[in-house]
Write an enzyme that holds these catalytic residues in place. Structure first.
Site, PDB file in Angstrom:
ATOM      1  CB  SER A 125      21.766  20.489 -11.754  1.00 16.83           C
ATOM      2  OG  SER A 125      23.479  20.209 -12.239  1.00 16.83           O
ATOM      3  CD  GLU A 233      25.757  27.887 -21.791  1.00 14.91           C
ATOM      4  OE1 GLU A 233      24.529  27.821 -21.308  1.00 14.91           O
ATOM      5  OE2 GLU A 233      26.784  27.889 -21.370  1.00 14.91           O
TER       6      GLU A 233
HETATM    7  C1  LIG Z   1      34.267  27.117 -16.025  1.00 13.71           C
HETATM    8  C2  LIG Z   1      32.914  27.242 -15.709  1.00 13.71           C
HETATM    9  C3  LIG Z   1      32.294  28.110 -16.354  1.00 13.71           C
HETATM   10  C4  LIG Z   1      30.825  28.345 -16.103  1.00 13.71           C
HETATM   11  N1  LIG Z   1      30.278  29.333 -16.468  1.00 13.71           N
HETATM   12  C5  LIG Z   1      29.008  29.699 -16.259  1.00 13.71           C
HETATM   13  C6  LIG Z   1      28.358  30.976 -16.629  1.00 13.71           C
HETATM   14  O1  LIG Z   1      28.865  31.703 -17.586  1.00 13.71           O
HETATM   15  N2  LIG Z   1      27.137  31.149 -16.217  1.00 13.71           N
HETATM   16  C7  LIG Z   1      26.461  30.191 -15.298  1.00 13.71           C
HETATM   17  O2  LIG Z   1      25.325  30.523 -15.118  1.00 13.71           O
HETATM   18  N3  LIG Z   1      26.902  29.196 -14.959  1.00 13.71           N
HETATM   19  C8  LIG Z   1      28.449  28.921 -15.447  1.00 13.71           C
HETATM   20  N4  LIG Z   1      28.643  27.363 -14.990  1.00 13.71           N
HETATM   21  C9  LIG Z   1      28.170  26.633 -14.150  1.00 13.71           C
HETATM   22  C10 LIG Z   1      27.779  25.505 -14.907  1.00 13.71           C
HETATM   23  O3  LIG Z   1      26.483  25.609 -15.706  1.00 13.71           O
HETATM   24  C11 LIG Z   1      27.206  24.444 -13.544  1.00 13.71           C
HETATM   25  O4  LIG Z   1      28.696  24.079 -12.834  1.00 13.71           O
HETATM   26  C12 LIG Z   1      26.586  23.286 -14.051  1.00 13.71           C
HETATM   27  O5  LIG Z   1      25.319  23.686 -14.395  1.00 13.71           O
HETATM   28  C13 LIG Z   1      26.427  22.346 -12.772  1.00 13.71           C
HETATM   29  O6  LIG Z   1      25.956  22.941 -11.667  1.00 13.71           O
HETATM   30  P1  LIG Z   1      26.709  22.615 -10.231  1.00 13.71           P
HETATM   31  O7  LIG Z   1      28.129  22.602 -10.536  1.00 13.71           O
HETATM   32  O8  LIG Z   1      26.280  23.330  -9.401  1.00 13.71           O
HETATM   33  O9  LIG Z   1      26.864  21.229 -10.119  1.00 13.71           O
HETATM   34  P2  LIG Z   1      25.429  20.357  -9.135  1.00 13.71           P
HETATM   35  O10 LIG Z   1      24.231  20.776  -9.805  1.00 13.71           O
HETATM   36  O11 LIG Z   1      25.769  20.464  -7.940  1.00 13.71           O
HETATM   37  O12 LIG Z   1      25.674  18.969  -9.852  1.00 13.71           O
HETATM   38  C14 LIG Z   1      26.753  18.228  -9.479  1.00 13.71           C
HETATM   39  C15 LIG Z   1      26.737  16.758 -10.082  1.00 13.71           C
HETATM   40  O13 LIG Z   1      25.706  16.024  -9.663  1.00 13.71           O
HETATM   41  C16 LIG Z   1      25.106  15.650 -10.874  1.00 13.71           C
HETATM   42  N5  LIG Z   1      23.448  15.728 -10.491  1.00 13.71           N
HETATM   43  C17 LIG Z   1      22.798  16.853 -10.090  1.00 13.71           C
HETATM   44  N6  LIG Z   1      21.650  16.616  -9.979  1.00 13.71           N
HETATM   45  C18 LIG Z   1      21.529  15.310 -10.658  1.00 13.71           C
HETATM   46  C19 LIG Z   1      20.447  14.472 -10.906  1.00 13.71           C
HETATM   47  N7  LIG Z   1      19.020  14.867 -10.499  1.00 13.71           N
HETATM   48  N8  LIG Z   1      20.623  13.145 -11.424  1.00 13.71           N
HETATM   49  C20 LIG Z   1      21.831  12.812 -11.519  1.00 13.71           C
HETATM   50  N9  LIG Z   1      22.873  13.607 -11.287  1.00 13.71           N
HETATM   51  C21 LIG Z   1      22.613  14.760 -10.902  1.00 13.71           C
HETATM   52  C22 LIG Z   1      25.531  16.711 -11.927  1.00 13.71           C
HETATM   53  O14 LIG Z   1      25.249  16.279 -13.155  1.00 13.71           O
HETATM   54  C23 LIG Z   1      26.909  16.897 -11.631  1.00 13.71           C
HETATM   55  O15 LIG Z   1      27.462  15.948 -11.926  1.00 13.71           O
HETATM   56  C24 LIG Z   1      30.328  27.459 -15.246  1.00 13.71           C
HETATM   57  C25 LIG Z   1      30.940  26.391 -14.734  1.00 13.71           C
HETATM   58  C26 LIG Z   1      32.118  26.255 -14.985  1.00 13.71           C
HETATM   59  C27 LIG Z   1      32.952  25.061 -14.396  1.00 13.71           C
END
Ligand SMILES: Cc1cc2nc3c(=O)[nH]c(=O)nc-3n(C[C@H](O)[C@H](O)[C@H](O)COP(=O)(O)OP(=O)(O)OC[C@H]3O[C@@H](n4cnc5c(N)ncnc54)[C@H](O)[C@@H]3O)c2cc1C
Length: 371
Positions: A125, A233
């Site tokens: 994120s 996207e």
């Molecule tokens: C199947 C799949 C395909 C993907 N494909 C790609 C790709 O092609 N390229 C790429 O770059 N990425 C890809 N992603 C990654 C995706 O964009 C990230 O999973 C997403 O942006 C969330 O990041 P994170 O998983 O690290 O969660 P985190 O950033 O760790 O967040 C975890 C949770 O906490 C919440 N959170 C975090 N910060 C806050 C805040 N400040 N306030 C409130 N809530 C918060 C989030 O909303 C989430 O619910 C993919 C993910 C999946 C599951």
């Protein structure tokens, strides 16, 4: 043009996708040859500039394309087959003429696969704080770090990678195009709740030497390039969520007409047909929201707040409708191979990928001047 496009895509979906999606999901992959097939029909080139071998298209036309593709009822297939929709735009907008000419024709024809690598094991994120580094060394960058959850990550020939070239924060980020065969790049596949046939990988960069000519845009200006990408996207994900919800409704209606309980078709039971109407209502509302955003974006507006709200709304529509479709199909809805079962387990990724729900709500609020 729209009707001709729809007819072409519908034929492709009916003949080449729908009959195979269950097998591909079970296999956890789909044939690489499908990229070529989609490329030959112009589906990969659609929406890209003519000068790069693309076929220019409005958002309205992209909407028609995506609506037809979703009739395959398989979001994972669309995520990987069209991963260039997030991987290639930074090349179009930031690549030198020479780089664009070398790379884009192969991607748009389906010969090569393009992916976008932004998210990292340390966080997805908080893009502004990504850690993968690229340090200039003569006419190369030396890249070190890891990316995760990358769609088409195992198979991609070209990876558009967000790297840190400068100091802390958004102003130290660049976008770099990395060839899939770069020494020091290793990849491992990831197993997922849904999107089974989509290729999802973790990438490790260990002293990867990448030509400085592969820099996309000026050094330390990558964040803006990525943000522009995210908006498109998110709109695409919203379309997929809405039209996959429609695929669930179609399957549920068909089932409710055929299936008999207590001497009547399910659809004759008021509680069941009310569920169907509730699903149709949510889908109609989401469609109208998509139509209004698309109309504004076709006039050149970016509509960032509305796209964030739309993506969240559409993902909720998808989750609600796939859940009700599973319920209407009963035990069959819990069996692998139905659209409802697949879309139900896929729904969660539309609430996380491309910006999680909470992050998009926050971005919308800031865009609207509320904090
Ligand atoms: C199947 C799949 C395909 C993907 N494909 C790609 C790709 O092609 N390229 C790429 O770059 N990425 C890809 N992603 C990654 C995706 O964009 C990230 O999973 C997403 O942006 C969330 O990041 P994170 O998983 O690290 O969660 P985190 O950033 O760790 O967040 C975890 C949770 O906490 C919440 N959170 C975090 N910060 C806050 C805040 N400040 N306030 C409130 N809530 C918060 C989030 O909303 C989430 O619910 C993919 C993910 C999946 C599951």
């Amino acid at each position: 043009m729209e009707e001709a496009l729809r007819a072409t895509v519908r034929r492709f979906v009916e003949q080449e996708l729908r009959p195979h999606v269950n097998d591909w999901e079970e296999a956890g992959t789909f044939p690489r040859a499908l990229y070529r097939q989609a490329g030959e029909l112009g589906l990969l080139a659609f929406g890209f500039p003519e000068a790069e071998g693309g076929i220019p298209a409005s958002y309205r036309q992209l909407q028609a394309l995506n609506e037809e593709l979703c009739r395959a009822g398989c979001g994972g297939l669309l995520a990987s087959l069209f991963s260039h929709r997030i991987g290639a735009p930074p090349i179009v907008h930031g690549g030198s003429a020479q780089l664009r000419a070398r790379v884009l024709p192969g991607i748009l024809s389906g010969e090569h696969i393009s992916a976008l690598a932004v998210s990292e094991p340390g966080g997805g994120s908080d893009v502004a704080n990504l850690a993968t580094s690229a340090v200039r060394d003569g006419d190369h960058y030396i890249v070190n770090g890891s990316k995760t959850f990358i769609t088409s990550g195992m198979r991609a020939d070209w990876l558009t990678v967000a790297v840190r070239t400068g100091g802390a924060g958004a102003s130290g980020i660049s976008a770099l195009l990395v060839s899939g065969d770069t020494p020091g790049l290793t990849r491992s596949p990831l197993k997922k709740m849904g999107w089974w046939c989509s290729d999802t990988a973790e990438l490790h960069f260990d002293q990867c030497r990448v030509p400085a000519a592969n820099l996309l845009g000026a050094e330390n200006t990558g964040f803006a390039l990525l943000m522009r990408n995210f908006n498109d996207e998110r709109l695409m994900l919203a379309m997929h969520a809405c039209y996959l919800a429609q695929a669930c409704l179609d399957e549920a209606v068909e089932w409710a007409r055929q299936r008999k309980t207590f001497g009547r078709a399910l659809v004759q039971h008021q509680a069941v047909r009310h569920k169907l109407v509730d699903m149709a209502t949510r889908i109609e509302a989401t469609r109208a929201f998509i139509d209004s955003v698309v109309a504004r974006m076709d006039t050149g507006a970016q509509d960032v707040a509305q796209v964030c709200m739309l993506k969240n709304f559409a993902a909720q529509t998808m989750q609600a409708c796939s859940g009700e479709a599973v319920q209407i199909l009963g035990g069959m809805g819990f069996m692998r191979g139905t659209v409802a079962e697949r879309v139900y387990r896929d729904a969660k990724v539309y609430m996380i990928g491309g910006g999680a729900e909470e992050i998009l709500n926050d971005l919308a609020a800031r865009q609207l001047g509320w904090g």
